[in-house]
Design a protein around this motif. Sequence first.
Motif, mmCIF file in Angstrom:
data_model
loop_
_atom_site.group_PDB
_atom_site.id
_atom_site.type_symbol
_atom_site.label_atom_id
_atom_site.label_comp_id
_atom_site.label_asym_id
_atom_site.label_seq_id
_atom_site.Cartn_x
_atom_site.Cartn_y
_atom_site.Cartn_z
ATOM 1 N N ILE A 48 -10.518 3.260 -21.794
ATOM 2 C CA ILE A 48 -10.600 1.890 -21.285
ATOM 3 C C ILE A 48 -11.592 1.957 -20.037
ATOM 4 O O ILE A 48 -11.269 2.730 -18.992
ATOM 5 N N PRO A 49 -12.525 1.205 -19.693
ATOM 6 C CA PRO A 49 -13.341 1.244 -18.570
ATOM 7 C C PRO A 49 -12.480 0.722 -17.175
ATOM 8 O O PRO A 49 -13.048 1.221 -16.371
ATOM 9 N N SER A 50 -11.665 -0.009 -17.053
ATOM 10 C CA SER A 50 -10.957 -0.761 -16.300
ATOM 11 C C SER A 50 -9.692 -1.259 -16.496
ATOM 12 O O SER A 50 -9.470 -1.562 -17.685
ATOM 13 N N GLN A 51 -8.835 -1.489 -15.533
ATOM 14 C CA GLN A 51 -7.499 -2.076 -15.626
ATOM 15 C C GLN A 51 -7.631 -3.408 -16.172
ATOM 16 O O GLN A 51 -6.754 -3.712 -17.169
ATOM 17 N N ASN A 52 -8.593 -4.281 -16.065
ATOM 18 C CA ASN A 52 -8.818 -5.492 -16.744
ATOM 19 C C ASN A 52 -9.191 -5.517 -18.007
ATOM 20 O O ASN A 52 -9.031 -6.553 -18.947
ATOM 21 N N SER A 53 -9.563 -4.358 -18.674
ATOM 22 C CA SER A 53 -10.070 -4.287 -20.101
ATOM 23 C C SER A 53 -8.360 -4.062 -20.810
ATOM 24 O O SER A 53 -8.454 -3.965 -22.199
ATOM 25 N N LEU A 54 -7.419 -3.753 -20.054
ATOM 26 C CA LEU A 54 -6.173 -3.421 -20.945
ATOM 27 C C LEU A 54 -5.741 -4.755 -21.382
ATOM 28 O O LEU A 54 -5.842 -5.847 -20.743
#
Length: 77
Positions: A48-54
Amino acid sequence: HCLSVRAVCRREIDCDRGNGYSWKITLLRNYWKSKVKREWLSGKYSNIPSQNSLPEKSMYPMDVDTWGEILEAELER
Protein backbone atom coordinates in the motif's frame (compact mmCIF):
# COMPACT_ATOMS: atom_id res chain seq x y z
CA HIS A 1 -18.91 -18.85 13.64
CA CYS A 2 -16.72 -19.06 16.70
CA LEU A 3 -14.65 -21.84 15.10
CA SER A 4 -14.08 -19.83 11.91
CA VAL A 5 -12.99 -16.84 13.99
CA ARG A 6 -10.73 -19.13 16.02
CA ALA A 7 -9.00 -20.28 12.84
CA VAL A 8 -7.57 -16.76 12.53
CA CYS A 9 -7.60 -15.58 16.16
CA ARG A 10 -6.73 -18.76 18.07
CA ARG A 11 -4.72 -17.02 20.79
CA GLU A 12 -7.38 -14.34 21.32
CA ILE A 13 -10.26 -16.85 21.43
CA ASP A 14 -8.42 -19.21 23.78
CA CYS A 15 -7.52 -16.31 26.07
CA ASP A 16 -11.11 -15.04 26.21
CA ARG A 17 -12.49 -18.52 26.86
CA GLY A 18 -9.83 -19.07 29.52
CA ASN A 19 -10.93 -15.83 31.18
CA GLY A 20 -14.48 -17.18 31.45
CA TYR A 21 -16.18 -15.31 28.62
CA SER A 22 -19.12 -17.15 27.05
CA TRP A 23 -18.84 -18.24 23.42
CA LYS A 24 -21.24 -15.45 22.48
CA ILE A 25 -19.22 -12.69 24.15
CA THR A 26 -16.00 -14.20 22.78
CA LEU A 27 -17.43 -14.11 19.27
CA LEU A 28 -18.60 -10.52 19.67
CA ARG A 29 -15.18 -9.47 21.00
CA ASN A 30 -13.25 -11.11 18.15
CA TYR A 31 -15.44 -11.23 15.03
CA TRP A 32 -14.35 -7.97 13.34
CA LYS A 33 -10.79 -8.44 14.53
CA SER A 34 -10.69 -11.80 12.74
CA LYS A 35 -11.99 -10.28 9.50
CA VAL A 36 -9.37 -7.52 9.50
CA LYS A 37 -6.60 -9.86 10.65
CA ARG A 38 -7.46 -12.40 7.91
CA GLU A 39 -7.22 -9.68 5.25
CA TRP A 40 -3.87 -8.45 6.58
CA LEU A 41 -2.47 -11.99 6.80
CA SER A 42 -3.64 -12.82 3.27
CA GLY A 43 -1.61 -9.90 1.91
CA LYS A 44 -4.56 -7.77 0.88
CA TYR A 45 -2.85 -4.66 2.25
CA SER A 46 0.69 -5.46 1.10
CA ASN A 47 2.40 -2.78 -0.96
CA ILE A 48 0.00 0.00 0.00
CA PRO A 49 1.66 3.30 -1.04
CA SER A 50 0.27 5.38 1.84
CA GLN A 51 -2.10 5.33 4.80
CA ASN A 52 -4.67 7.16 2.67
CA SER A 53 -4.77 4.17 0.31
CA LEU A 54 -6.00 1.80 3.00
CA PRO A 55 -9.71 0.92 2.87
CA GLU A 56 -11.84 2.31 5.68
CA LYS A 57 -12.22 -1.02 7.50
CA SER A 58 -8.58 -2.08 7.29
CA MET A 59 -7.78 -1.19 10.89
CA TYR A 60 -9.02 -2.56 14.17
CA PRO A 61 -7.61 -2.28 17.70
CA MET A 62 -5.24 -5.24 18.08
CA ASP A 63 -2.63 -6.17 20.64
CA VAL A 64 1.12 -6.26 20.09
CA ASP A 65 1.20 -10.03 19.52
CA THR A 66 -1.41 -9.79 16.77
CA TRP A 67 0.51 -7.04 14.97
CA GLY A 68 3.63 -9.15 15.40
CA GLU A 69 1.92 -12.03 13.55
CA ILE A 70 0.92 -9.66 10.75
CA LEU A 71 4.42 -8.19 10.45
CA GLU A 72 6.00 -11.65 10.39
CA ALA A 73 3.65 -12.63 7.55
CA GLU A 74 4.67 -9.48 5.65
CA LEU A 75 8.36 -10.26 6.11
CA GLU A 76 7.82 -13.77 4.71
CA ARG A 77 6.19 -12.41 1.52
